[in-house]
Design a protein around this motif. Structure first.
Motif, PDB file in Angstrom:
ATOM      1  N   PHE A 292       0.846  -1.189   0.000  1.00  0.00           N
ATOM      2  CA  PHE A 292       0.000   0.000   0.000  1.00  0.00           C
ATOM      3  C   PHE A 292       0.883   1.241   0.000  1.00  0.00           C
ATOM      4  O   PHE A 292       2.022   1.197   0.450  1.00  0.00           O
ATOM      5  CB  PHE A 292      -0.859   0.029   1.276  1.00  0.00           C
ATOM      6  CG  PHE A 292      -1.819  -1.114   1.393  1.00  0.00           C
ATOM      7  CD1 PHE A 292      -3.046  -1.094   0.732  1.00  0.00           C
ATOM      8  CD2 PHE A 292      -1.513  -2.218   2.184  1.00  0.00           C
ATOM      9  CE1 PHE A 292      -3.942  -2.146   0.845  1.00  0.00           C
ATOM     10  CE2 PHE A 292      -2.408  -3.276   2.303  1.00  0.00           C
ATOM     11  CZ  PHE A 292      -3.626  -3.237   1.628  1.00  0.00           C
ATOM     12  N   THR A 293       0.319   2.339  -0.428  1.00  0.00           N
ATOM     13  CA  THR A 293       1.043   3.604  -0.338  1.00  0.00           C
ATOM     14  C   THR A 293       0.983   4.075   1.115  1.00  0.00           C
ATOM     15  O   THR A 293       0.144   3.612   1.894  1.00  0.00           O
ATOM     16  CB  THR A 293       0.410   4.691  -1.231  1.00  0.00           C
ATOM     17  OG1 THR A 293      -0.881   5.013  -0.703  1.00  0.00           O
ATOM     18  CG2 THR A 293       0.272   4.239  -2.669  1.00  0.00           C
ATOM     19  N   PHE A 294       1.826   5.017   1.437  1.00  0.00           N
ATOM     20  CA  PHE A 294       1.861   5.584   2.790  1.00  0.00           C
ATOM     21  C   PHE A 294       0.472   6.102   3.169  1.00  0.00           C
ATOM     22  O   PHE A 294      -0.029   5.848   4.260  1.00  0.00           O
ATOM     23  CB  PHE A 294       2.907   6.691   2.864  1.00  0.00           C
ATOM     24  CG  PHE A 294       2.948   7.382   4.192  1.00  0.00           C
ATOM     25  CD1 PHE A 294       3.564   6.774   5.282  1.00  0.00           C
ATOM     26  CD2 PHE A 294       2.360   8.629   4.359  1.00  0.00           C
ATOM     27  CE1 PHE A 294       3.590   7.402   6.517  1.00  0.00           C
ATOM     28  CE2 PHE A 294       2.384   9.268   5.602  1.00  0.00           C
ATOM     29  CZ  PHE A 294       3.006   8.644   6.680  1.00  0.00           C
ATOM     30  N   ASP A 295      -0.164   6.838   2.250  1.00  0.00           N
ATOM     31  CA  ASP A 295      -1.480   7.420   2.548  1.00  0.00           C
ATOM     32  C   ASP A 295      -2.553   6.360   2.739  1.00  0.00           C
ATOM     33  O   ASP A 295      -3.453   6.521   3.560  1.00  0.00           O
ATOM     34  CB  ASP A 295      -1.892   8.419   1.455  1.00  0.00           C
ATOM     35  CG  ASP A 295      -1.062   9.706   1.529  1.00  0.00           C
ATOM     36  OD1 ASP A 295      -0.634  10.065   2.653  1.00  0.00           O
ATOM     37  OD2 ASP A 295      -0.845  10.336   0.483  1.00  0.00           O
ATOM     38  N   GLU A 296      -2.472   5.275   1.988  1.00  0.00           N
ATOM     39  CA  GLU A 296      -3.440   4.180   2.157  1.00  0.00           C
ATOM     40  C   GLU A 296      -3.287   3.538   3.536  1.00  0.00           C
ATOM     41  O   GLU A 296      -4.276   3.257   4.211  1.00  0.00           O
ATOM     42  CB  GLU A 296      -3.241   3.111   1.071  1.00  0.00           C
ATOM     43  CG  GLU A 296      -3.731   3.521  -0.302  1.00  0.00           C
ATOM     44  CD  GLU A 296      -3.359   2.519  -1.394  1.00  0.00           C
ATOM     45  OE1 GLU A 296      -4.120   2.389  -2.363  1.00  0.00           O
ATOM     46  OE2 GLU A 296      -2.290   1.864  -1.279  1.00  0.00           O
ATOM     47  N   ILE A 297      -2.048   3.341   3.931  1.00  0.00           N
ATOM     48  CA  ILE A 297      -1.785   2.745   5.245  1.00  0.00           C
ATOM     49  C   ILE A 297      -2.285   3.680   6.344  1.00  0.00           C
ATOM     50  O   ILE A 297      -2.938   3.254   7.293  1.00  0.00           O
ATOM     51  CB  ILE A 297      -0.274   2.445   5.418  1.00  0.00           C
ATOM     52  CG1 ILE A 297       0.162   1.359   4.431  1.00  0.00           C
ATOM     53  CG2 ILE A 297       0.011   2.012   6.862  1.00  0.00           C
ATOM     54  CD1 ILE A 297       1.656   1.129   4.353  1.00  0.00           C
TER      55      ILE A 297
END
Length: 153
Positions: free
Chosen positions: A6-11
């Motif tokens: 996942f991307t940082f923002d998704e996490i």
């Protein structure tokens, strides 16, 4: 099984939702973060964000945990305290938050559990019924002194 990345923002969003769904403590969030391959700096940044935005609040968590375990599960203070310590909540915070439990409710709950359990003990001598009932309350995490106050009155 392959880990989905996942991307940082998704996490970050996943962890926000994790905290919104139910109050969490720091230890639970740190455990949850282990599912994602994050570097220390990223973990720290997310943690700070959750705290700053009040998604993560240790006192709120502790208070709602105490209310739930007492008023819904009917646990005693000893059992609640042990379980909170396992979640790395400080002794000081636990003590401060125990005012969530009304002392009268606490006494009434001990009495009710005692009487219910006592009445189910059949074919035993009086003192055996009493001892079994006291043991049962201890196993539910109530303090010996509090139990004795009730059973001797």
């Amino acid at each position: 099984m392959e880990k989905k990345s996942f991307t940082f923002d998704e996490i970050k969003l996943k962890l926000v939702n994790y905290c919104v769904y139910q109050d969490r403590c720091h230890a639970e969030v740190e455990q949850k973060m282990k599912e994602f391959l994050l570097i220390e700096d990223a973990k720290e940044e997310i943690m700070l964000y959750l705290l700053k935005e009040n998604y993560l609040n240790e006192e709120r968590f502790t208070r709602s945990y105490i209310r739930g375990k007492f008023y819904i599960k009917h646990w005693g203070k000893t059992k609640i305290k042990i379980n909170l310590k396992q979640k790395q909540i400080s002794e000081k915070l636990i003590s401060k938050c125990f005012d969530e439990i009304d002392e009268n409710d606490y006494q009434k709950t001990i009495r009710k559990i005692y009487e219910d359990y006592y009445s189910k003990q059949k074919g035993l001598k009086e003192y055996q019924r009493k001892m079994k009932s006291i043991k049962y309350l201890l196993s539910r995490g109530f303090e010996y002194e509090s139990i004795l106050d009730i059973t001797n009155n």
